[in-house]
Design a protein around this motif. Structure first.
Motif, PDB file in Angstrom:
ATOM      1  N   ASP A 175      16.553   4.155   2.836  1.00  0.00           N
ATOM      2  CA  ASP A 175      16.347   4.638   1.693  1.00  0.00           C
ATOM      3  C   ASP A 175      15.203   4.969   0.991  1.00  0.00           C
ATOM      4  OD1 ASP A 175      19.061   5.551   1.788  1.00  0.00           O
ATOM      5  OD2 ASP A 175      19.854   4.400   0.432  1.00  0.00           O
ATOM      6  N   CYS A 176      14.182   4.026   1.594  1.00  0.00           N
ATOM      7  CA  CYS A 176      12.657   3.982   1.025  1.00  0.00           C
ATOM      8  C   CYS A 176      12.228   5.377   1.252  1.00  0.00           C
ATOM      9  CB  CYS A 176      12.036   2.937   1.409  1.00  0.00           C
ATOM     10  SG  CYS A 176      10.379   2.896   0.902  1.00  0.00           S
ATOM     11  N   PRO A 177      11.728   6.131   0.255  1.00  0.00           N
ATOM     12  CA  PRO A 177      11.210   7.418   0.409  1.00  0.00           C
ATOM     13  C   PRO A 177       9.854   7.376   1.092  1.00  0.00           C
ATOM     14  CG  PRO A 177      11.017   7.164  -1.827  1.00  0.00           C
ATOM     15  CD  PRO A 177      11.980   5.858  -1.044  1.00  0.00           C
ATOM     16  N   ARG A 178       9.199   6.032   1.177  1.00  0.00           N
ATOM     17  CA  ARG A 178       7.704   5.901   1.756  1.00  0.00           C
ATOM     18  C   ARG A 178       7.840   5.234   2.963  1.00  0.00           C
ATOM     19  NH1 ARG A 178       4.024   6.786  -2.393  1.00  0.00           N
ATOM     20  NH2 ARG A 178       2.454   6.648  -0.571  1.00  0.00           N
ATOM     21  N   GLY A 179       8.963   4.838   3.442  1.00  0.00           N
ATOM     22  CA  GLY A 179       9.020   3.956   4.668  1.00  0.00           C
ATOM     23  C   GLY A 179       8.203   2.761   4.586  1.00  0.00           C
ATOM     24  N   ALA A 180       8.223   2.047   3.122  1.00  0.00           N
ATOM     25  CA  ALA A 180       7.471   0.998   2.881  1.00  0.00           C
ATOM     26  C   ALA A 180       8.244  -0.285   3.257  1.00  0.00           C
ATOM     27  CB  ALA A 180       7.088   0.993   1.476  1.00  0.00           C
ATOM     28  N   VAL A 181       9.659  -0.099   3.344  1.00  0.00           N
ATOM     29  CA  VAL A 181      10.326  -1.369   3.695  1.00  0.00           C
ATOM     30  C   VAL A 181      10.739  -1.868   5.155  1.00  0.00           C
ATOM     31  CG1 VAL A 181      12.314  -2.912   2.906  1.00  0.00           C
ATOM     32  CG2 VAL A 181      11.294  -0.932   1.489  1.00  0.00           C
ATOM     33  N   SER A 182      10.602  -2.986   5.516  1.00  0.00           N
ATOM     34  CA  SER A 182      11.119  -3.403   6.995  1.00  0.00           C
ATOM     35  C   SER A 182      11.704  -4.744   6.829  1.00  0.00           C
ATOM     36  CB  SER A 182       9.857  -3.494   7.937  1.00  0.00           C
ATOM     37  OG  SER A 182       8.918  -4.009   7.128  1.00  0.00           O
ATOM     38  N   PHE A 210      13.192  -5.870 -10.182  1.00  0.00           N
ATOM     39  CA  PHE A 210      12.304  -4.903 -10.525  1.00  0.00           C
ATOM     40  C   PHE A 210      12.444  -4.641 -11.894  1.00  0.00           C
ATOM     41  CE2 PHE A 210      11.595  -0.144 -10.416  1.00  0.00           C
ATOM     42  CZ  PHE A 210      10.420  -0.233 -10.193  1.00  0.00           C
ATOM     43  N   ASP A 211      11.266  -4.101 -12.373  1.00  0.00           N
ATOM     44  CA  ASP A 211      11.119  -3.481 -13.691  1.00  0.00           C
ATOM     45  C   ASP A 211      10.532  -2.324 -13.844  1.00  0.00           C
ATOM     46  OD1 ASP A 211      10.921  -2.992 -16.544  1.00  0.00           O
ATOM     47  OD2 ASP A 211      10.084  -4.986 -17.014  1.00  0.00           O
ATOM     48  N   LYS A 212      11.375  -1.192 -14.157  1.00  0.00           N
ATOM     49  CA  LYS A 212      10.678   0.100 -14.167  1.00  0.00           C
ATOM     50  C   LYS A 212       9.330   0.046 -14.747  1.00  0.00           C
ATOM     51  CE  LYS A 212      11.363   4.664 -12.671  1.00  0.00           C
ATOM     52  NZ  LYS A 212      11.533   4.882 -11.256  1.00  0.00           N
ATOM     53  N   LYS A 213       9.423  -0.418 -15.828  1.00  0.00           N
ATOM     54  CA  LYS A 213       8.506  -0.186 -16.957  1.00  0.00           C
ATOM     55  C   LYS A 213       6.935  -0.742 -16.377  1.00  0.00           C
ATOM     56  CE  LYS A 213      11.581  -1.539 -19.938  1.00  0.00           C
ATOM     57  NZ  LYS A 213      11.955  -2.559 -20.749  1.00  0.00           N
ATOM     58  N   GLN A 214       6.958  -1.753 -15.762  1.00  0.00           N
ATOM     59  CA  GLN A 214       5.689  -2.301 -14.942  1.00  0.00           C
ATOM     60  C   GLN A 214       5.559  -1.756 -13.537  1.00  0.00           C
ATOM     61  OE1 GLN A 214       5.953  -6.467 -15.181  1.00  0.00           O
ATOM     62  NE2 GLN A 214       6.102  -6.521 -17.276  1.00  0.00           N
ATOM     63  N   LYS A 215       4.435  -1.188 -13.555  1.00  0.00           N
ATOM     64  CA  LYS A 215       4.067  -0.495 -11.958  1.00  0.00           C
ATOM     65  C   LYS A 215       4.035  -1.813 -11.028  1.00  0.00           C
ATOM     66  CE  LYS A 215       3.818   3.896 -12.850  1.00  0.00           C
ATOM     67  NZ  LYS A 215       4.899   4.756 -12.383  1.00  0.00           N
ATOM     68  N   GLN A 216       4.850  -2.354 -10.505  1.00  0.00           N
ATOM     69  CA  GLN A 216       4.990  -3.553  -9.659  1.00  0.00           C
ATOM     70  C   GLN A 216       5.717  -3.339  -8.365  1.00  0.00           C
ATOM     71  OE1 GLN A 216       5.370  -7.186 -11.586  1.00  0.00           O
ATOM     72  NE2 GLN A 216       2.995  -7.188 -12.346  1.00  0.00           N
ATOM     73  N   VAL A 217       5.328  -3.763  -7.127  1.00  0.00           N
ATOM     74  CA  VAL A 217       6.284  -3.911  -6.202  1.00  0.00           C
ATOM     75  C   VAL A 217       7.517  -4.690  -6.394  1.00  0.00           C
ATOM     76  CG1 VAL A 217       6.314  -4.448  -3.589  1.00  0.00           C
ATOM     77  CG2 VAL A 217       4.149  -3.295  -4.866  1.00  0.00           C
ATOM     78  N   ASP A 248       0.878  -1.112  -0.225  1.00  0.00           N
ATOM     79  CA  ASP A 248      -0.209   0.095   0.147  1.00  0.00           C
ATOM     80  C   ASP A 248       0.756   1.294   0.082  1.00  0.00           C
ATOM     81  OD1 ASP A 248      -2.325  -1.362   0.034  1.00  0.00           O
ATOM     82  OD2 ASP A 248      -2.219  -1.521   2.303  1.00  0.00           O
ATOM     83  N   LEU A 249       2.161   1.209   0.551  1.00  0.00           N
ATOM     84  CA  LEU A 249       2.983   2.283   0.657  1.00  0.00           C
ATOM     85  C   LEU A 249       4.053   2.595  -0.672  1.00  0.00           C
ATOM     86  CD1 LEU A 249       3.849   2.173   4.478  1.00  0.00           C
ATOM     87  CD2 LEU A 249       2.283   3.988   3.337  1.00  0.00           C
TER      88      LEU A 249
END
Lengths: 118, 567
Positions: free
Chosen positions: A52-59, A27-34, A8-9
């Motif tokens: 470094d995650c700008p959204r605080g999404a990784v733990s 990760f593939d920049k072209k596909q909008k995927q986590v 979600d983040l």
């Protein structure tokens, strides 16, 4: 899975994939995927992706062998009788005052191992 | 038949490895030369020993040390005697000590914060004791030091070639002609022609069974597999000190291995080391006091050691950081947050409801390391040049300067860049060197193999052989058997890889085996024991008359040659 990404983040920026020193993400920049965690067993638990995650999404999740089994501490906040020691502690690395050993038996602030940290 | 694709690059100066030394080398080189490439196995923003931080760096701070009665010469002498036990490249050590502060000022110029209003020391520095008999280790805000350095690399004009593992060198007529890397993501061989090459790929990790049992759960970066040292050896460069080993590598938290010198270093002022009875084995820094004489007294100020407590039946050992005022706690957390692996540690502590105020952390001696105390690597002269003309080495990559650590990386990186720039300025066009043939053949064999041995099996075998034959039972006969076993592995393994990520690991296995063999051969050659870093069962005594020297090993026309060098 050591690094866990909150779907979600995540905004699919790819920074975690870009900076991971162990290259555990796919990760593939072209596909909008986590980003996917392709090599969870190769995580170093360094926390670069968390920081470094700008959204605080990784733990980070620890695998069972790396868990720290809790053990109660011995000290806790010091009492008023420790005021002198507390002042010495606060001044130790930041004061012009020459610190001197209380009982003169000081033999080194090192652990006897030639390298410290790096 | 699949063939690995080869991509050509050309530059004046190639820096192999984007850690602290490599970044500083690339910055200085790009200030002096407009054709510099920095190659990194991952991404310099978060790679290397300081990838997630560096909170301390030693140096000579004249405004403080002079006041405390310590001259530069005395500090160097202290390091020679008590950190390096006399066996050190003294000239390079002097250079590191004399210029570390200049490089720290560079870091400040690049954007790192080194001054703090709560300090009344000259320059508002926060200075700690670390390994010398004076307060000369700067505590600073280095969590993002690699991002700051990478920005400075780009600003200086160096190109960054990331996700390329340098694993071979190009030579022509006995001189350097470039470096060869493998693209960990693009799967290509990158031939990088250069007039000068600076090696900064760091230590050899992942040789010994990891203490928690998981391959990547080690203190120093698992991506560092001695790629530079193996490449240099294959190119005929003389390596020294490769037989030395720290046993244990460190005491660290069990089993989540962290650095920062637990319970000392980043964990001061609150941290103490205690045994299972709660007796203090390692006191807090400010209780030990400032009159330090490194190494000459007992290991710990109490006269007890962690190992001694374990053997006396009073284990386990814990680091207890629960003491101190709120301000002391904040200071400690600030330092941990800025030290390598620290941000991850604090994140995990929070996630698993652990709190330094409430919980002590169990400590254990972790697996051996080819560490800063061992200082194995190429012999370098006063310009950081190795025995191969045009090839330079800096930081942990270079041999012969125990305890040089972060200041060694910054100062030698800077010096190597100046030397490389001088050479590049005087050279003609880059020669088209040779040296990638075996690498290409190795990659192609794997690419065309279906079925075979996964790299993980080779890694486990290397862990077994190095741990069994080269730690506690070290002797000539054990080392010879270790060599037989590594050679058997090398000749028998049929590695397989599904993609470039796995092929990178296969190449790491090749380099770990190379380094393991170098280590075991030098182990056989050095017929003595030497302090904590080299104990042999068959030669238990130190023999200064014959072995107070750097033992060099190199390939000369395909033959091994050992040489002794006086430090």
């Amino acid at each position: 899975m050591p690094p866990v990404i909150d779907k979600d983040l995540c905004n699919y920026c790819g920074i975690c994939y870009n900076i991971c020193p162990q290259d555990v993400f796919i990760f593939d920049k072209k596909q909008k995927q986590v980003p996917a965690i392709a090599y969870p067993q190769e995580c170093w638990y360094c926390g670069a992706c968390v920081v470094d995650c700008p959204r605080g999404a990784v733990s980070l999740n620890l695998p069972l062998p790396l868990h720290i089994v809790p053990s109660p501490a011995l000290y806790g906040p010091p009492g008023p009788e420790d005021s002198e020691a507390l002042k010495r502690a606060a001044d130790f690395s930041r004061s012009i005052e020459r610190n001197s050993s209380k009982d003169g038996t000081g033999s080194g602030n090192n652990s006897g191992q030639a390298e410290d940290g790096l | 038949m699949k063939n690995v694709e080869i991509q050509e690059h050309s530059c004046d100066i190639c820096v192999a490895g984007g850690g602290l030394a490599g970044c500083m080398a690339a910055i200085r080189a790009a200030e002096l030369n407009d054709n510099v490439i920095l190659v990194d196995k991952s991404n310099p923003e978060r790679s290397g020993c300081a990838g997630t931080g560096l909170d301390h760096i030693w140096g000579y701070f004249p405004q403080v040390q002079e006041q405390e009665g310590m001259s530069l010469e005395q500090m160097v002498e202290d390091h020679v005697e008590n950190v390096a036990q006399g066996l050190v490249n003294r000239r390079m050590l002097h250079y590191i000590a004399a210029t570390s502060y200049d490089r720290i000022l560079d870091l400040e110029r690049f954007g790192a914060r080194i001054r703090f209003d709560d300090s009344t020391l000259p320059g508002k520095l926060r200075l700690q004791y670390q390994m010398h008999a004076c307060r000369n280790t700067l505590h600073f805000e280095g969590r993002d030091i690699k991002r700051i350095l990478t920005r400075a690399v780009r600003k200086a004009g160096a190109r960054i070639l990331d996700r390329v593992m340098v694993t071979e060198l190009l030579t022509e007529n006995g001189e350097i002609a470039g470096a060869v890397g493998y693209g960990t993501r693009d799967g290509k061989i990158h031939r990088i022609l250069a007039k000068a090459v600076i090696m900064t790929t760091g230590r050899v990790n992942r040789l010994y069974k990891p203490f928690p049992g998981l391959t990547f759960a080690i203190r120093m970066p698992p991506a560092l597999t001695g790629d530079g040292k193996a490449a240099m050896f294959r190119a005929g460069v003389e390596l020294i000190n490769m037989e030395f080993l720290s046993v244990p590598g460190r005491w660290s938290s069990r089993n989540l291995i962290r650095g920062g010198g637990l319970p000392t270093g980043s964990y001061q002022p609150p941290g103490v080391g205690v045994n299972a009875l709660g007796e203090v084995i390692r006191r807090r820094n400010h209780d030990v006091g400032s009159k330090t004489v490194y190494g000459t007294a007992k290991t710990f100020a109490t006269g007890k050691s962690f190992q001694g407590e374990l053997e006396a039946g009073r284990g386990p050992i814990y680091a207890d950081m629960s003491w101190g005022s709120e301000e002391d706690q904040r200071y400690m957390l600030w330092a941990v947050e800025n030290e390598g692996l620290g941000p991850g540690f604090l994140h995990i502590m929070e996630r698993y409801a652990l709190d330094f105020r409430k919980h002590k952390i169990e400590l254990w001696p972790i697996e051996p390391e080819h560490s800063a105390a061992a200082a194995g690597g190429p012999m370098v002269d006063e310009t950081c040049e190795t025995t191969l003309p045009g090839l330079y080495a800096a930081g942990d990559e270079a041999g012969g300067i125990p305890g040089s650590v972060a200041p060694g990386a910054f100062t030698m990186g800077y010096l190597a860049a100046e030397s490389a720039a001088k050479r590049a300025a005087g050279a003609g066009a880059a020669a088209d060197g040779k040296g990638e043939e075996e690498l290409v053949a190795f990659c192609n064999e794997i690419l065309n193999r279906s079925g075979g041995d996964p790299w993980e099996d080779a890694q486990a075998t290397i862990h077994n052989h190095m741990s069994d034959y080269n730690i506690h039972l070290r002797s000539e006969t054990m080392a010879r058997r270790g060599l037989e076993c590594l050679e058997y592995l090398e000749n028998t393994m049929r590695l397989t890889a599904a993609n470039s990520h796995e092929l990178t690991h296969c190449l790491e296995m090749r380099n770990l085996i190379e380094c393991g063999k170098i280590i075991l051969r030098s182990t056989i050659e050095r017929r003595e024991s030497r302090g904590k870093i080299f104990q042999r069962r068959d030669y238990p005594q130190q023999d200064d008359a014959n072995w107070f020297c750097f033992l060099g090993q190199k390939l000369e026309n395909g033959r091994l040659r050992f040489q002794k060098h006086k430090p």
